[in-house]
Design a protein around this motif. Structure first.
Motif, PDB file in Angstrom:
ATOM      1  N   GLN A 781      -9.487  53.804 -72.593  1.00 51.71           N
ATOM      2  CA  GLN A 781      -8.324  53.867 -73.474  1.00 51.71           C
ATOM      3  C   GLN A 781      -7.010  53.794 -72.699  1.00 51.71           C
ATOM      4  OE1 GLN A 781      -8.655  57.269 -76.014  1.00 51.71           O
ATOM      5  NE2 GLN A 781     -10.431  56.465 -77.145  1.00 51.71           N
ATOM      6  N   VAL A 790     -11.605  48.462 -75.844  1.00 46.50           N
ATOM      7  CA  VAL A 790     -11.891  49.624 -76.685  1.00 46.50           C
ATOM      8  C   VAL A 790     -13.151  50.283 -76.162  1.00 46.50           C
ATOM      9  CG1 VAL A 790     -10.783  48.647 -78.730  1.00 46.50           C
ATOM     10  CG2 VAL A 790     -13.228  48.247 -78.339  1.00 46.50           C
ATOM     11  N   ARG A 844      -6.042  60.606 -70.154  1.00 45.85           N
ATOM     12  CA  ARG A 844      -5.739  59.188 -70.049  1.00 45.85           C
ATOM     13  C   ARG A 844      -4.497  58.945 -69.218  1.00 45.85           C
ATOM     14  NH1 ARG A 844      -5.567  57.098 -76.117  1.00 45.85           N
ATOM     15  NH2 ARG A 844      -4.319  58.971 -76.279  1.00 45.85           N
TER      16      ARG A 844
END
Length: 1825
Positions: A781, A790, A844
């Motif tokens: 991500q 994805v 992330r």
């Protein structure tokens, strides 16, 4: 009778041998040990003549030696006129003959050579052979004294051609008292009955030459005049010196034309050197006042110089010397009676060279002045000049040996070249000569002659270097292509033919090329522009050379046109290039006039080198290439084919379609730039300029360079507006063979059949794969949004390109964070530790984890720069209490936190201590820091002070190990450790940096002692270590620097013999208590005894002594057990480093146990056996017992000695250091005063007549009335001297005398010495006699025992040999062996004086002689007395005129001993015979202003007890340290220090008083009381019991006494070694007499068939070492004028006995010898037992080296003997010797007469009759002179 010449012609071949043989084109000549003085050149022949000290050399122009002549040394004195009889000049000495004048007479073909000897007389020699003497004055008069008789005073001269004869003009300075009458300038004749005489010829008459002190610099001549350059002062009124030049006419033999004028070089000092060129006088002057170091060169035009002299002459002839102003401008100089006059005005023209009536000598008052043309930094000693090619060149030689070449350009001089000629610092002689061709210069220094090119033009290889050299004699000859003198260039007169650097010329060069390059496929014309091109003749041409290709050149002015070579004549292009560059040279014949480079290019090669953009490379290259788009070709020059457009080169100017911008090309991707793997994509590329292809249809393809695959895709072109279009590649899925996150793929486009369009510089498409490098959801991500990745949970969860994931399988939220590991697991309570967390799904981006981490419940702040998405968090811990522990938590947004399984603990590290506490400032110390919890945190750093301490080993919880760095200076440094951001400091125990260790010593090849002990590593045989060094922490010290420069050596492994030599496997039987002796080789070469371990089984055998060939060890008293169960008997094993040697089993002998045999039977058998064998074995057993006992005693004493010597080692080293300091002071004293050698006269008589106490033998005094008999006696003795020259008479006399029974051994020695004295002037003859007698002696001993020859001095020839050696080795004594022998003597005296010496018994505490050892302990204290020395030393204390000299004494010294030591110190530079006697002086103690106390050995204060009177000492008088004393004359000597004959000839030293000094029953004592029994009685009772007692004393010497002896021995060891090495000529040539004698002994052995080397060894030892050197060692008073005390004598006797033992062939044993009983006690022999094997090797090597050296020739020996013959020239002493010799003849007169009459040859020679005539003249009842 002519004076005897010191050198015979036979020396010439010897001299030729030692002179170098130069090569064919030698550049210099030198002769060893020879000083050169002058140089002369024979003009026509070119031969060189070198005048040197004692030599004349003749050299070829190339400096090859052609001949040599010997001119000295000669017996001479500057205070004597030349003499024939040496008696006419008693002060004559052998004097070096320096060459003062060397001139060539070309007309007579003669060389004139004048030396300093014999008042500077000259001789004439042949030019073709300088060794041939044409004229030499036999008895020169004072009119023939030519040169100065002192080498420092210059003499200059000229040979001038007068009508019909040659004249010699000589000018010289003032030298010596006999030269005052020689005028400074004289004219001398060269031919006639009196050559070199000035009788009837001109002289410069000087009133008093010392007033003027002329010093001449040079003499020169031209066609009309001779010039003399000199310095002088004026008469007494003018004291300062000035420079002058004088002139005389060449034909003026009377010096009427003499004129001199002063010279001045503006601002400079006096003239130093000069040279006359045809037009100029070049003169070098010293730098100006103020002590400036340097010189200046002035040039005086000859016309001005002559004009100045003519002006002075005219004024003195016509105007009384006064100028127009009335001032005196000319005068008559040198104090002569003549004056300037007023002659008619035309007198100067009428008498151009003067006449009898004209005034002379004239001196101008007005100086001729010139400005310096050049200044130099060094004084100039030589000047020469050369006029060539219209230029004047000066050559200047300076005092440092440099030659400077100077270009005199107008009024300025410029040094254009300087070079070192000869040795640095050796001045160049004024004789600087140019050869007749003007091509070479001859340069003379004191050591060599050099031949230097005047101009070195050929050494410059090209025009640029030739012109840059700025040599005015060199230029570039253009058409010859070389650097030459102008005369060597044929067309030098024509323009641009010979280029000269001073005319600002430039070398010929190619200024421009048109075209600058050319295509290789075409042939064309090239035009070169070369300015200043030389003009050629009509039939001469230039041509161009393109590499190896020639083409004719067409010349139009400066432009030259040439045709390029065809393509097939050009070399191929080098690989990877598009052109070839060749040298282009404009040639005349084979000479390159000018050159440049020219390139041939290939346009097709340009295209081939750039595949990606061929059009851009073609039109953008360096060359004029064009691109043809349709045919895809790169062409040169021509256009493309018809109908095809052309893209022109960027170099074209007037064309629009040109350059890389006009090429058809792909500019870039139109889309897409990113292509996902596995998804079908269509690529579009933007193109430009495709209109050049016209409307022709063609197919296009896209090419992608995938890994391992080149993929072709069909493409289509879509035209757009203008010249821009798009090409679309067919849609395609891409799957590379290897998965990569991103892969750039190059792409290009082709048209038609592979015609490639130009690419943009970087054209590629990027393939990407979402799954690669994104293993978890967070990283997927976090990918760039443009990629469309994805997290897809379909099947195996993975990261995919969005369209490739089913719609429902896309995950929007990621799983809980997972923590895998954390490090470190501990940290300090202060926090600040960087903690690393590894795992997955750790956010992330940084924002997600900013406040998400906790460590043991405490927040931890992430470090932004170290965060790695999802995989790693590095955070900084917060503070927490010590002991806090817990897991790590990471909570991302509202997901459950991830918790680690590992726990983190806060702990407090503590530093406790250091080891070690100190180390060297160089660093490298391995430092251990002890503490608790030291394994805290991950980043741990240690520091010592400000320096880091690198941690090179894993950190433990309790210890950190680091290595210190270097520190600038010693001192304390605090240790600190940093744990992350927390710091701990150890303040209680800082680290101490100490000064770097200094290695004091390293024992060669063994180990390093004191600070370090290490074992050397094992190396294979034949290996040599390249570097050996010690590593002391950070200090690396090379072995050589620690061992005083000695390299580390590996010696061969030692070899040991088995204990049982006959049967190695049998056990060695050992009796308990015995010392084991193991034999071997090379045992102590590489190891010391402390490092050797010897084991017998499990017991140790203690090593006591280790020598080169023996190992002695003391075994255990009881039998040890075998080691490791190796057998029933213990093995004997020697371990030497890594070498282990097993020498066999050992069996201890034990007493046999009593058997069960009946006692009665045992007794009976025993008695029976004893009776049977007692008679047989009694003597054998006694002998073996004695032998074994002696050997055991010797071994025990050796062991005792070894241990004691080690014990006194430190004391020896300290004593040796003190002694070396004293000897260093002695060396400085010796430099000032010299060693007090006896003069040769005294030395010879002390050796010849040792029984006379060394006193000179005085001629007998004449009695009254005997004066009339003196004449006949002298005549008779002279006839006897002549009779001795008959070999038959002399041999008959010697043999007859030796046959007489009453002719004692003393008589024989006496007669031999008288003969040595009488025949001293004929040593060659004496040597011949000695050879004959030695041959007879050898023949006599060969039939008896040859080893006994020369053992003693029993025959006359043996005494003759002693005297002969003493004569021949005197020079060797003075130059080589005397100094170490004298230093040894002084060292012994110094050591003896440092301890007490008993004045009565003569025994000393410090000695080498056991019998002279003072055994009692005597307390003593050293004192330093201040001795008053000077004219007022006898006056009041503290007198300012008296100097104070410190003197070292002892408080236990008697007053006489103190006086001796004081005299030694005060008169230390004075020979002993010139000192006042110790008995003529009193010692006075000065205490205060009025306290004067005279001290003496005995006075009223002496202590007497029980008939024992003690001698007074300083202790008795209580004289303190530092007291002031003076030496005053004894009153009964009349107040004057006696220096009578008794002092000059001492009959002996002060002997100990012993018990003989008894007066009235009172006995004297000093330190100890002698035993009651007188010495004489002891000596008389020399019983067997006494000898046994002596032997017992040697067995068990008290250690304290041996310690004293060994201490003395160790301290003196170096000086003993130095003396022995000097005697045995270690590293020195052997005296020729020794070589001659040994060769003769070898001949005798060969003649008599003696092959036993031991016999020859004994002969050589007896003839030289024992006969001469032992005598010199034992009796230094034979050589030196010194005081030698009895104690020093005794020590020298021990050293002499050691030398004797070293010369014997048999093995050294302790026992009594037959020659020197006192020093031969067992103790004295033991002292040097370890050194004697080494000394024996030195003696063997000495004999071997002499045997292998080249033989001494008869001529060499005779030359040496001839030189020695004149050393003893006292006529009265020779007459005295002849008188005494006749007295011996008189005793056996009848027997001698009979022997002479019986010999038939003697009858013919009437020898008996001649002896009777001698007797008639001498006897006449007169017995003395």
């Amino acid at each position: 009778m002519a004076a005897r010449r010191p050198f015979s012609p036979r020396l010439l071949p010897v001299l030729l041998l030692y002179l170098p043989l130069p090569l064919t084109r030698a550049r210099h000549f030198s002769a060893p040990n020879t000083t050169f003085n002058h140089l002369a050149l024979a003009p026509g022949r070119g031969t060189l003549y070198v005048g040197a000290v004692n030599r004349l050399f003749q050299l070829s122009p190339e400096l090859q030696l052609e001949a040599v002549a010997v001119t000295g040394p000669v017996f001479d004195s500057p205070d004597c006129v030349p003499f024939r009889d040496p008696a006419d000049c008693p002060q004559a000495r052998l004097t070096d003959n320096t060459n003062q004048l060397l001139l060539v007479s070309s007309r007579a073909q003669e060389l004139v050579a004048c030396g300093q000897a014999r008042q500077g007389v000259c001789e004439k020699r042949g030019l073709e052979d300088v060794a041939r003497v044409l004229y030499q004055a036999e008895d020169p008069g004072d009119g023939q004294f030519v040169a100065a008789n002192a080498p420092g005073v210059a003499t200059v001269g000229l040979v001038v051609q007068a009508p019909g004869r040659d004249l010699l003009l000589v000018a010289r300075g003032l030298a010596g008292k006999l030269s005052a009458g020689v005028p400074p300038l004289t004219v001398r004749q060269l031919a006639g009955p009196q050559p070199f005489s000035s009788e009837g010829l001109g002289r410069l008459v000087v009133g008093d030459l010392s007033d003027y002190n002329n010093s001449y610099v040079g003499a020169f001549a031209n066609a009309r005049s001779a010039y003399f350059v000199f310095r002088r002062r004026g008469a007494r009124a003018q004291a300062e010196y000035r420079s002058y030049v004088a002139r005389v006419c060449l034909g003026d033999a009377n010096l009427y034309s003499y004129v001199e004028v002063p010279l001045t070089c503006r601002g400079q000092g006096l003239i130093q050197a000069a040279f006359l060129t045809p037009s100029t006088l070049l003169a070098a002057f010293a730098a100006g006042p103020g002590g400036a170091r340097g010189a200046a060169l002035c040039a005086f035009p000859l016309a001005e110089l002559d004009g100045s002299m003519e002006h002075a002459r005219r004024l003195c002839y016509t105007a009384g010397g006064r100028g127009p102003s009335g001032l005196e401008e000319a005068t008559v100089e040198y104090g002569v009676t003549s004056r300037c006059v007023a002659l008619p005005a035309d007198s100067p023209e009428s008498y151009p060279c003067g006449d009898e009536h004209t005034p002379s000598p004239i001196a101008g008052r007005r100086p001729l002045e010139a400005k310096p043309v050049l200044q130099l930094g060094q004084p100039i000693s030589a000047v020469a000049g050369l006029q060539a090619d219209g230029h004047t060149i000066a050559f200047l030689g300076d005092t440092q040996g440099q030659l400077h070449k100077v270009f005199l350009n107008g009024s300025q001089g410029q040094v254009y070249h300087s070079q070192q000629v000869g040795p640095l610092g050796s001045a160049i002689s004024p004789d600087l000569l140019v050869d007749s061709s003007g091509s070479h210069l001859y340069v003379l220094t004191a050591q060599q002659v050099d031949r230097v090119p005047v101009a070195a033009c050929p050494q410059f290889p090209d025009c640029t270097s030739c012109l840059q050299a700025r040599d005015p004699l060199c230029g570039w000859c253009v058409l010859q292509g070389r650097c030459t003198r102008k005369g060597q260039c044929g067309r030098a007169a024509q323009a641009n033919q010979w280029l000269w650097s001073y005319e600002d010329s430039h070398c010929p060069h190619v200024q421009s090329l048109l075209p600058a390059q050319h295509p290789r496929q075409e042939q064309g014309q090239v035009t070169l522009s070369v300015p200043r091109l030389p003009t050629l003749a009509v039939d001469e041409y230039f041509h161009c050379a393109f590499g190896d290709y020639d083409s004719l050149a067409h010349v139009e002015g400066p432009h030259i046109a040439c045709v390029t070579p065809p393509q097939d004549q050009l070399p191929l292009n080098p690989p990877g290039t598009d052109h070839i560059t060749l040298p282009l040279a404009l040639m005349f014949e084979d000479v390159a006039v000018a050159a440049t480079n020219f390139s041939f290019y290939d346009c097709s090669a340009v295209q081939a080198l750039e595949v990606a953009a061929p059009c851009r490379a073609c039109v953008g290259s360096l060359w004029p290439c064009h691109w043809c788009p349709q045919s895809s070709r790169c062409v040169s020059g021509e256009h493309c084919p018809e109908g095809e457009g052309t893209v022109y080169s960027a170099q074209e100017v007037d064309v629009q379609v040109r350059g890389p911008g006009a090429c058809p090309r792909v500019e870039g991707l139109a889309g897409p730039l990113l292509v996902p793997v596995g998804w079908e994509s269509r690529l579009a590329l933007r193109v430009r300029n495709l209109q050049h292809f016209g409307s022709l249809p063609a197919s296009y393809h896209c090419w992608l360079e995938l890994p391992g695959e080149l993929r072709r895709l069909p493409a289509s072109l879509e035209e757009m507006a203008g010249d821009v279009g798009l090409i679309y590649c067919q849609a395609q899925q891409f799957r590379p063979s290897t998965a990569q996150r991103e892969l750039p793929v190059p792409i290009y486009v082709t048209r038609g059949k592979g015609q490639r369009l130009d690419n943009a510089p970087t054209l590629y498409v990027t393939l990407y794969d979402c799954a690669v490098g994104r293993p978890d959801c967070s990283r997927c991500q976090a990918a760039n949004g443009s990629l469309g990745c994805v997290w897809c949970s379909h099947g195996q969860p993975t990261c995919r390109y969005g369209p490739l994931c089913p719609p429902g399988a896309v995950e929007l939220l990621c799983p809980t964070p997972s923590i895998d590991t954390i490090e470190p697991l501990t940290g300090p309570p202060e926090g600040g530790l960087a903690l690393t967390i590894w795992g997955s799904n750790l956010g992330r981006d940084l924002a997600e984890v900013q406040d998400a981490v906790k460590v043991a419940g405490r927040p931890c702040s992430p470090e932004p720069s170290l965060y790695r998405t999802s995989a790693r968090i590095v955070c900084v811990t917060s503070p927490a209490p010590n002991g806090t522990t817990g897991p790590i938590q990471v909570a991302i947004k509202n997901r459950p936190p991830g918790i680690s399984t590992q726990h983190f603990t806060y702990q407090d590290p503590i530093l406790l201590s250091l080891s070690p506490r100190w180390g060297p400032q160089a660093g490298g110390t391995r430092l251990t820091i002890h503490g608790q919890h030291l394994q805290t945190g991950g980043s741990i750093r240690a520091f010592v002070g400000g320096q880091p301490c690198p941690i090179r080993e894993p950190v433990c919880p309790e210890a950190i190990v680091c290595h210190t760095m270097s520190q600038a200076s010693p001192g304390e440094a605090v240790v600190r450790v940093v744990f992350g951001h927390a710091q701990r400091t150890l303040l209680t125990s800082p680290f101490q940096y100490t000064a770097n260790p200094q290695l004091a010593a390293a024992e060669p090849s063994v180990s390093f002692r004191g600070l370090l002990l290490c074992q050397s590593p094992a190396v294979p045989d034949g290996a040599h270590p390249r570097r050996v060094f010690f590593s002391l922490d950070g200090v690396h010290v090379d072995f050589a620097s620690a061992s005083g420069g000695q390299d580390f050596l590996y010696q061969p492994n030692p070899r040991l013999a088995p204990l049982s030599r006959e049967e190695p496997t049998r056990p060695y039987r050992l009796k308990p208590g015995n010392v084991l002796d193991v034999e071997g080789q090379g045992l102590n070469l590489g190891i010391s005894k402390e490092e050797v371990r010897v084991h017998i089984g499990d017991g140790e055998c203690l090593v006591k002594t280790l020598t080169l060939t023996h190992l002695y060890c003391e075994p255990p008293s009881r039998a040890p057990q075998p080691a490791n169960g190796s057998g029933t008997l213990p093995q004997f094993v020697v371990q030497m480093g890594n070498v282990r040697l097993a020498l066999g089993p050992v069996q201890y002998e034990t007493e046999p146990a009593l058997s069960a045999f009946p006692v009665e039977a045992q007794v009976g058998l025993g008695l029976g056996a004893a009776v049977l064998i007692a008679a047989v074995l009694l003597l054998t057993l006694m002998y073996r017992h004695k032998s074994k006992q002696a050997l055991r005693d010797y071994q025990k004493v050796l062991l005792q000695l070894e241990n004691l010597e080690i014990g006194v080692g430190d004391q020896c080293r300290k004593e040796f250091t003190d002694l070396m300091t004293e000897m260093t002071d002695l060396s400085s004293d010796l430099e000032a005063s010299g060693i007090p050698f006896l003069d040769y006269h005294t030395y010879a008589e002390r050796v010849f007549f040792p029984g006379h106490g060394g006193c000179p033998r005085q001629p007998a005094l004449e009695g009254p009335g005997e004066e009339g008999r003196r004449g006949p006696v002298r005549q008779g003795l002279t006839q006897l001297s002549n009779l001795l020259n008959s070999k038959l008479f002399l041999l008959t006399l010697i043999h007859t005398l030796e046959e007489q029974p009453g002719f004692s051994q003393r008589d024989r020695c006496h007669v031999a010495s008288l003969l040595s004295l009488a025949l001293h002037g004929k040593l060659e003859y004496l040597t011949d006699i000695m050879r004959t007698l030695l041959s007879d002696l050898a023949a006599h001993y060969v039939h008896k025992n040859p080893k006994l020859m020369l053992r003693r001095t029993e025959t006359m020839v043996e005494k003759l040999l002693t005297n002969w050696l003493s004569i021949c080795l005197y020079a060797f004594l003075k130059e080589v062996a005397g100094e170490p022998l004298y230093v040894l003597l002084r060292a012994i005296q110094y050591q003896v004086d440092k301890g007490p010496v008993d004045a009565v018994t003569g025994k000393a505490k410090r000695t080498l002689n056991d019998s002279r050892l003072l055994r009692e302990d005597v307390e003593f204290r050293p004192l330093t007395l201040m001795v008053l020395v000077g004219p007022r030393a006898g006056g009041a204390a503290g007198s300012s005129a008296a100097q104070r000299v410190p003197a070292r004494v002892l408080d236990t010294d008697t007053i006489t001993q103190v006086k001796e030591k004081v005299l030694d110190q005060v008169y230390k530079g004075t020979p002993f015979s010139q000192r006042p006697s110790v008995h003529a002086l009193d010692l006075e103690w000065r205490s205060g202003l009025a306290g004067h106390l005279t001290l003496s050995d005995e006075d009223l204060t002496s202590v007497t007890q029980n008939h024992w009177k003690r001698l007074n000492t300083l202790q008795h008088y209580k004289v303190p340290d530092g007291a002031t004393v003076g030496l005053i004359p004894q009153l009964h000597n009349g107040g004057a220090v006696s220096q009578s004959l008794a002092q000059n000839c001492p009959l002996g030293e002060n002997i100990p008083m012993l018990e003989d000094a008894e007066e009235g029953g009172v006995r004297l004592w000093h330190l100890v009381k002698a035993s009651d029994e007188p010495e004489g009685a002891k000596a008389r009772r020399s019983s067997l019991r006494e000898r046994e007692r002596e032997r017992a004393r040697a067995k068990a010497i008290p250690e304290i006494y041996l310690t004293r002896l060994l201490s003395m021995k160790g301290t003196l060891q170096k000086f003993v070694d130095d003396t022995f090495q000097a005697i045995l000529s270690v590293n020195r040539p052997v005296p020729i007499a020794v070589k001659y004698l040994f060769d003769f002994l070898d001949e005798l052995a060969e003649k008599h068939g003696i092959e036993d080397p031991e016999t020859l060894h004994i002969w050589k030892t007896n003839s030289l070492l024992l006969r001469f050197w032992v005598n010199a060692l034992k009796n230094p008073r034979l050589i030196f004028d010194v005081r030698v005390s009895d104690n020093v004598d005794a020590i020298l006797a021990v050293i002499a006995q050691t030398f004797i033992d070293s010369c014997t062939v048999s093995e050294h044993k302790v026992g009594r010898a037959h020659s020197y009983p006192e020093q031969d006690s067992p103790v004295n022999k033991l002292l040097y037992a370890r050194e004697i094997p080494r000394y024996k090797q030195m003696v063997e090597r000495y004999y071997s080296d002499i045997r292998q050296s080249s033989p001494a020739s008869y001529q060499e020996m005779n030359s040496a003997l001839a030189e020695l013959s004149g050393n003893y020239t006292s006529a009265p002493h020779c007459l005295e010797a002849l008188q005494e010799l006749y007295n011996h003849i008189h005793r056996y007169y009848d027997q001698i007469i009979s022997a002479l009459e019986e010999d038939p040859v003697g009858q013919k020679m009437q020898l008996a009759c001649r002896l009777q005539q001698v007797a008639a003249l001498v006897e006449n009842k007169v017995t003395d002179l």
